[in-house]
Design a protein around this motif. Structure first.
Motif, PDB file in Angstrom:
ATOM      1  N   VAL A  81       3.683   1.875   3.016  1.00  0.00           N
ATOM      2  CA  VAL A  81       4.031   0.190   1.477  1.00  0.00           C
ATOM      3  C   VAL A  81       4.766  -0.759   2.422  1.00  0.00           C
ATOM      4  O   VAL A  81       6.388  -0.121   2.233  1.00  0.00           O
ATOM      5  N   VAL A 100      -0.003   1.924  -5.862  1.00  0.00           N
ATOM      6  CA  VAL A 100       0.697   2.781  -5.320  1.00  0.00           C
ATOM      7  C   VAL A 100       1.079   4.604  -5.662  1.00  0.00           C
ATOM      8  O   VAL A 100       1.632   5.129  -4.982  1.00  0.00           O
ATOM      9  N   THR A 110       5.505   9.342   1.805  1.00  0.00           N
ATOM     10  CA  THR A 110       5.208   8.194   1.443  1.00  0.00           C
ATOM     11  C   THR A 110       6.648   7.415   2.054  1.00  0.00           C
ATOM     12  O   THR A 110       7.580   7.608   1.884  1.00  0.00           O
ATOM     13  N   SER A 112       8.558   3.261   2.391  1.00  0.00           N
ATOM     14  CA  SER A 112       8.014   1.712   2.900  1.00  0.00           C
ATOM     15  C   SER A 112       9.100   0.683   3.992  1.00  0.00           C
ATOM     16  O   SER A 112       9.437   1.073   4.002  1.00  0.00           O
TER      17      SER A 112
END
Length: 339
Positions: A81, A100, A110, A112
């Motif tokens: 992300v 998301v 996940t 970022s």
């Protein structure tokens, strides 16, 4: 991820893009994972957007998408992300937030990049977790999402299945760490060498944030003290001297520092001196002895200890990394300049 090698299975990396996404937040990780395929890795990268359409990045370039977010059926091994300058608007986009959450819900990890941490936090994915973001925004992340335990100096942070990284190029650091986890240090090292980047860069984010964290105070007498230290870091700024300057007791001044700046007088003085030394090391030719004297440290050894304590690097290493790209010291032909 459980740390086990994936064997011959191809790992799926999904990168979620949106209008205004920062270009390097996307291309940095993509380059790491695709380069790893040249050295024994097995990654399949897909770019997804909310509706499957191409998006315009904050740089004005266009990034195509392979499919829409709701068309992703297979779980991802890694969900990336990225961030963007307009993160305050992005976290109010309910469709994006739903994407998301859904993509993260089926991803083994996940991750970022930069302000992408705000998207994860807004989606509720960082509640109770340690996290980081770009040094400019670490304080805002903590204030906006108090349930997130922000680590302001980290290049990247891993907490369970969630990873967050600092500004822009730190997405490369994070991705290299994942490659090492999946395929071992040798593969990650080969990718780092091929991309001509650190496998693990020295120090933390604080070495990039010169003078960005000097606090502001509502108390006039404390502001005078703070300004005096910033204006002449090499002067006498002992607790007694600062208390006399403010016209209060040392105990009262210490209490004001704690209430207004959330730090101690000594730590504030040392931070300002470190930042002043950073400027001298970046811009001048002074010896370490002169830098130490001009910034109030007194000796190169005291300067070195303070740098390691605050920045995680020595003054010499800092000067080498930040004074110049080295282009002025190369012959024209070695710098890629012709005729």
């Amino acid at each position: 991820m459980n740390g086990n090698r994936p064997g011959t299975r191809t790992l799926r990396v999904t990168v979620l893009v949106f209008p205004g996404v920062r270009l390097l937040d996307v291309t940095g990780p993509v380059e790491v994972f695709t380069s790893a395929n040249e050295f024994g890795g097995r990654y399949r990268v897909q770019i997804v957007s909310e509706d499957g359409a191409a998006v315009i990045t904050s740089a004005g370039t266009c990034i195509g998408a392979d499919r829409a977010a709701d068309e992703v059926r297979e779980p991802s091994d890694v969900l990336i992300v990225p961030g963007g300058p307009e993160w305050e608007t992005l976290i109010k986009d309910d469709v994006l937030m739903d994407a998301v959450r859904r993509l993260s819900g089926t991803a083994a990890c996940t991750a970022s990049v930069c302000s992408g941490a705000f998207l994860l936090a807004a989606a509720g994915l960082l509640d109770g977790r340690r996290a980081t973001t770009h040094w400019r925004f670490t304080r805002r992340l903590g204030l906006r999402f108090p349930s997130v335990r922000v680590e302001p100096d980290a290049i990247f942070v891993r907490d369970g299945t969630m990873m967050t990284s600092a500004g822009v190029s730190s997405g490369i650091d994070l991705s290299l760490a994942l490659v090492e986890e999946h395929y071992g240090a040798a593969v990650a090292r080969a990718v780092a060498k091929d991309m001509v980047v650190f496998m693990q860069r020295p120090g933390g984010q604080s070495q990039f944030s010169v003078r960005s964290q000097i606090p502001h105070s509502r108390q006039e007498l404390l502001r005078r003290v703070l300004d005096a230290v910033a204006e002449d870091p090499g002067a006498n700024h002992s607790l007694a001297a600062m208390a006399r300057r403010a016209g209060v007791s040392a105990r009262h001044l210490t209490r004001l520092f704690h209430e207004e700046t959330e730090t101690t007088p000594a730590r504030y003085v040392e931070q300002v001196r470190v930042e002043a030394a950073q400027v001298l090391l970046e811009t001048g030719d002074d010896s370490m002895e002169v830098v130490a004297r001009r910034t109030g440290f007194g000796s190169p050894e005291s300067l070195r200890r303070a740098f390691v304590r605050h920045l995680g690097v020595t003054p010499g290493a800092f000067r080498t990394c930040f004074r110049t790209t080295g282009v002025r010291h190369k012959a024209p032909e070695s710098a890629g300049v012709s005729g």
